[in-house]
Design a protein around this motif. Structure first.
Motif, mmCIF file in Angstrom:
data_model
loop_
_atom_site.group_PDB
_atom_site.id
_atom_site.type_symbol
_atom_site.label_atom_id
_atom_site.label_comp_id
_atom_site.label_asym_id
_atom_site.label_seq_id
_atom_site.Cartn_x
_atom_site.Cartn_y
_atom_site.Cartn_z
ATOM 1 N N ASN A 83 -6.352 9.135 5.217
ATOM 2 C CA ASN A 83 -5.868 10.187 3.796
ATOM 3 C C ASN A 83 -7.505 11.211 4.043
ATOM 4 O O ASN A 83 -7.250 13.062 4.345
ATOM 5 C CB ASN A 83 -5.588 10.222 2.981
ATOM 6 C CG ASN A 83 -4.785 9.557 3.118
ATOM 7 O OD1 ASN A 83 -3.800 9.179 3.278
ATOM 8 N ND2 ASN A 83 -4.078 8.901 1.547
ATOM 9 N N PHE A 125 -5.662 3.035 3.868
ATOM 10 C CA PHE A 125 -5.272 4.094 3.537
ATOM 11 C C PHE A 125 -5.122 5.753 3.654
ATOM 12 O O PHE A 125 -5.426 7.167 3.862
ATOM 13 C CB PHE A 125 -3.671 3.776 2.868
ATOM 14 C CG PHE A 125 -2.242 3.235 3.937
ATOM 15 C CD1 PHE A 125 -1.726 4.175 4.150
ATOM 16 C CD2 PHE A 125 -2.258 2.138 3.989
ATOM 17 C CE1 PHE A 125 -0.293 3.765 4.855
ATOM 18 C CE2 PHE A 125 -0.986 1.412 4.252
ATOM 19 C CZ PHE A 125 -0.127 2.649 4.906
ATOM 20 N N LYS A 126 -6.509 5.356 2.575
ATOM 21 C CA LYS A 126 -7.825 6.340 1.616
ATOM 22 C C LYS A 126 -8.303 7.181 3.228
ATOM 23 O O LYS A 126 -8.412 7.965 3.384
ATOM 24 C CB LYS A 126 -8.085 6.035 0.276
ATOM 25 C CG LYS A 126 -7.443 5.462 -0.360
ATOM 26 C CD LYS A 126 -8.417 4.608 -1.605
ATOM 27 C CE LYS A 126 -6.979 4.211 -2.459
ATOM 28 N NZ LYS A 126 -8.075 3.567 -3.577
ATOM 29 N N GLU A 164 -5.239 -0.651 1.664
ATOM 30 C CA GLU A 164 -5.628 0.763 0.408
ATOM 31 C C GLU A 164 -6.613 1.621 1.225
ATOM 32 O O GLU A 164 -6.184 2.783 0.836
ATOM 33 C CB GLU A 164 -5.386 0.657 -0.888
ATOM 34 C CG GLU A 164 -3.573 -0.163 -0.748
ATOM 35 C CD GLU A 164 -3.243 -1.195 -2.628
ATOM 36 O OE1 GLU A 164 -4.769 -0.719 -3.902
ATOM 37 O OE2 GLU A 164 -2.511 -1.762 -3.012
ATOM 38 N N THR A 181 -14.916 6.698 4.309
ATOM 39 C CA THR A 181 -14.084 7.051 3.906
ATOM 40 C C THR A 181 -14.622 8.083 2.789
ATOM 41 O O THR A 181 -14.484 9.519 2.685
ATOM 42 C CB THR A 181 -13.150 6.929 2.739
ATOM 43 O OG1 THR A 181 -12.285 5.574 3.423
ATOM 44 C CG2 THR A 181 -12.541 6.949 2.154
ATOM 45 N N THR A 238 1.785 3.361 -3.308
ATOM 46 C CA THR A 238 0.221 4.127 -4.048
ATOM 47 C C THR A 238 0.070 5.505 -2.996
ATOM 48 O O THR A 238 -0.746 6.216 -2.735
ATOM 49 C CB THR A 238 -0.339 3.864 -4.189
ATOM 50 O OG1 THR A 238 -1.406 2.647 -3.139
ATOM 51 C CG2 THR A 238 -0.069 2.583 -5.460
ATOM 52 N N GLN A 239 0.097 5.202 -1.568
ATOM 53 C CA GLN A 239 -0.180 5.412 -0.735
ATOM 54 C C GLN A 239 1.012 6.794 0.092
ATOM 55 O O GLN A 239 2.277 5.534 0.231
ATOM 56 C CB GLN A 239 -1.002 4.716 0.704
ATOM 57 C CG GLN A 239 -2.084 3.961 0.046
ATOM 58 C CD GLN A 239 -3.272 5.343 -0.561
ATOM 59 O OE1 GLN A 239 -3.355 6.277 -0.573
ATOM 60 N NE2 GLN A 239 -3.188 4.622 -2.218
ATOM 61 N N THR A 240 0.792 8.585 0.121
ATOM 62 C CA THR A 240 1.842 8.279 1.689
ATOM 63 C C THR A 240 2.499 8.116 2.568
ATOM 64 O O THR A 240 1.245 7.879 3.540
ATOM 65 C CB THR A 240 1.476 9.769 1.927
ATOM 66 O OG1 THR A 240 -0.225 10.087 1.703
ATOM 67 C CG2 THR A 240 1.472 10.637 0.271
ATOM 68 N N ALA A 277 1.291 -1.258 -0.256
ATOM 69 C CA ALA A 277 -0.121 -0.404 0.379
ATOM 70 C C ALA A 277 1.347 1.638 -0.097
ATOM 71 O O ALA A 277 0.748 2.320 -0.541
ATOM 72 C CB ALA A 277 -0.917 0.021 1.416
#
Ligand code: SF4
Length: 440
Positions: free
Chosen positions: A291, A287-288, A284, A238, A152-154, A149
């Motif tokens: 964010n 992670f979103k 993933e 999300t 693609t994710q910070t 993950a």
């Protein structure tokens, strides 16, 4: 206060006769608690302070899963005879035989490597590279999707101390912290005061998202999911946070309110995500979610790691030029291992036979796959192993570097003496004997 009571207090703290050893590091889980005070006598630990029952077992040279500490140290190397009985052998013979097993194998499979020092992990990874071996890290179910993950994710971490001070909403997704890292909630996340939560757990809102109710429910609100709807729920949450939606499903209402009014959110993710139908997508999406929360209020996502130096293993891969997110040799789930004739298994700092499915164990036996166990403690893997190499218990009988679940490096100190080699020394001895004759 009368002098007498001061003396009593002092005596109570050091009631056993012996040498105090303060601030030892516990190699029990990814919390790597460094506040463990011990009393030593005759090269034994006779008293422990601040440790949980997992750590207590470690300091008594036993397994962390037992309720009562029980000494389980292996004493000498063994080779399994044709009859199945283990025969004592020398370390030299154990290293030589292991080197031949690994050299002759069509495919070498490493299991574990998450409960040892960073130096041993660096050495093991060079051997994995040299042998073109497959590696199933014991925390692969959680950390392989996590590192994938991160492609693609910070990234964005906080220390456990920052979480203690700042977080007033805590979300445990796919993890029971009481079972994975017992002191996480007592020392860092829930039952402890912080700048934003001076009333300790009374000032924090805690949620756990899991298919089943468990003992986390005694201090947090359960949000049920199923393996089928878990990804949808993460996406929905999300979307709600991102869009400020008014249409919130009842089961998410309190969670959304709590996130929106919290000065800091801690999102802890555990191995349980592996039971979702789509673990990689779920990781993933989490992670979103982080964010999305971060746009409104600071939020960090931390993996809850049971094996104390699992992060160290992934750092050692990166330092050795292996990208854990793309390498075909780095596997996620131990249960995805398909035994093949010509395999050789080497287990370091773990007990994979405790987790493998019955059909995997049967296949390993019927295909005559040799197993080497480099271990401090007797366990199901050492019972099944062809060669057993006892080593010092990392963090108790040997020092070394490890990385806490938030990535902070912690240096473990040696508490007890031992004549046994470290697993780093055992790996070096095996590598020397394999020389340049790797199969490949
Ligand atoms: S929480 Fe983990 S590191 Fe801390 S004492 Fe328990 S087992 Fe050891």
């Amino acid at each position: 206060m009368p002098d007498e009571s001061i003396i009593k207090e002092k005596d109570r703290f050091h009631e056993a006769e012996g040498i105090p050893y303060d601030s030892a590091v516990c190699p029990g889980c990814g919390c790597l608690c460094e506040d463990i005070d011990l009393t030593l006598n005759n090269d034994q630990i006779i008293q422990t302070f601040h440790v949980c029952s997992w750590g207590l077992s470690k300091f008594h040279l036993g397994h962390r899963f037992l309720r009562e500490p029980k000494h389980a140290k292996l004493v000498f190397p063994t080779r399994k005879e044709a009859s199945g009985r283990p025969l004592p052998i020398s370390y030299e013979e154990a290293y030589e035989t292991t080197a031949s097993i690994l050299h002759d194998a069509m495919r070498v499979v490493f299991f574990g490597l998450c409960q040892t020092t960073f130096d041993a992990q660096m050495e093991a990874i060079t051997l994995v590279n040299h042998l073109n071996a497959d590696l199933y890290p014991s925390e692969g179910m959680l950390l392989t999707p996590y590192f994938k993950a991160l492609k693609t994710q910070t990234t964005g971490m906080a220390t456990l101390e920052e979480i203690r001070q700042l977080a007033t909403t805590l979300i445990f997704w796919g993890v029971n912290p009481l079972h994975s890292c017992p002191r996480l909630v007592a020392r860092y996340a829930v039952f402890v005061g912080g700048i934003n939560a001076p009333e300790r757990h009374m000032g924090r809102k805690v949620f756990y998202i899991d298919p089943y109710e468990n003992d986390t429910g005694s201090f947090s609100q359960h949000i049920p999911v199923t393996p089928e709807n878990e990804l949808n729920m993460a996406n929905k949450l999300t979307e709600i946070i991102e869009e400020g939606s008014f249409s919130i499903p009842t089961e998410l209402n309190l969670l959304v309110q709590s996130i929106e009014t919290s000065p800091f959110v801690g999102l802890f993710v555990g191995r349980g995500i592996a039971y979702s139908h789509t673990p990689q997508e779920l990781m993933e999406t989490l992670f979103k979610l982080r964010n999305a929360i971060n746009k409104k209020t600071p939020c960090v996502l931390l993996p809850v790691i049971s094996d104390f130096n699992a992060l160290g293993l992934y750092f050692s891969m990166i330092q050795n030029g292996i990208d854990p997110s793309t390498s075909p040799y780095i596997k996620g789930d131990l249960l995805s291992y398909h035994p093949k004739r010509g395999d050789a298994i080497i287990c370091i700092g773990s007990d994979p036979f405790w987790f493998l499915k019955e059909e995997q164990i049967t296949a390993i036996k019927s295909l005559d796959i040799p197993i080497v166990a480099i271990s401090s403690l007797q366990n199901q893997t050492t019972h099944a192993a062809t060669i057993v190499i006892p080593v010092a218990l990392t963090g108790v009988e040997t020092e070394g570097l490890a990385f806490r679940m938030d990535g902070i490096p912690i240096y473990m100190r040696k508490v007890l003496p031992t004549a046994q080699p470290t697993d780093l020394n055992a790996l070096k001895a095996i590598k020397e004997r394999i020389g340049g004759k790797a199969n490949g």
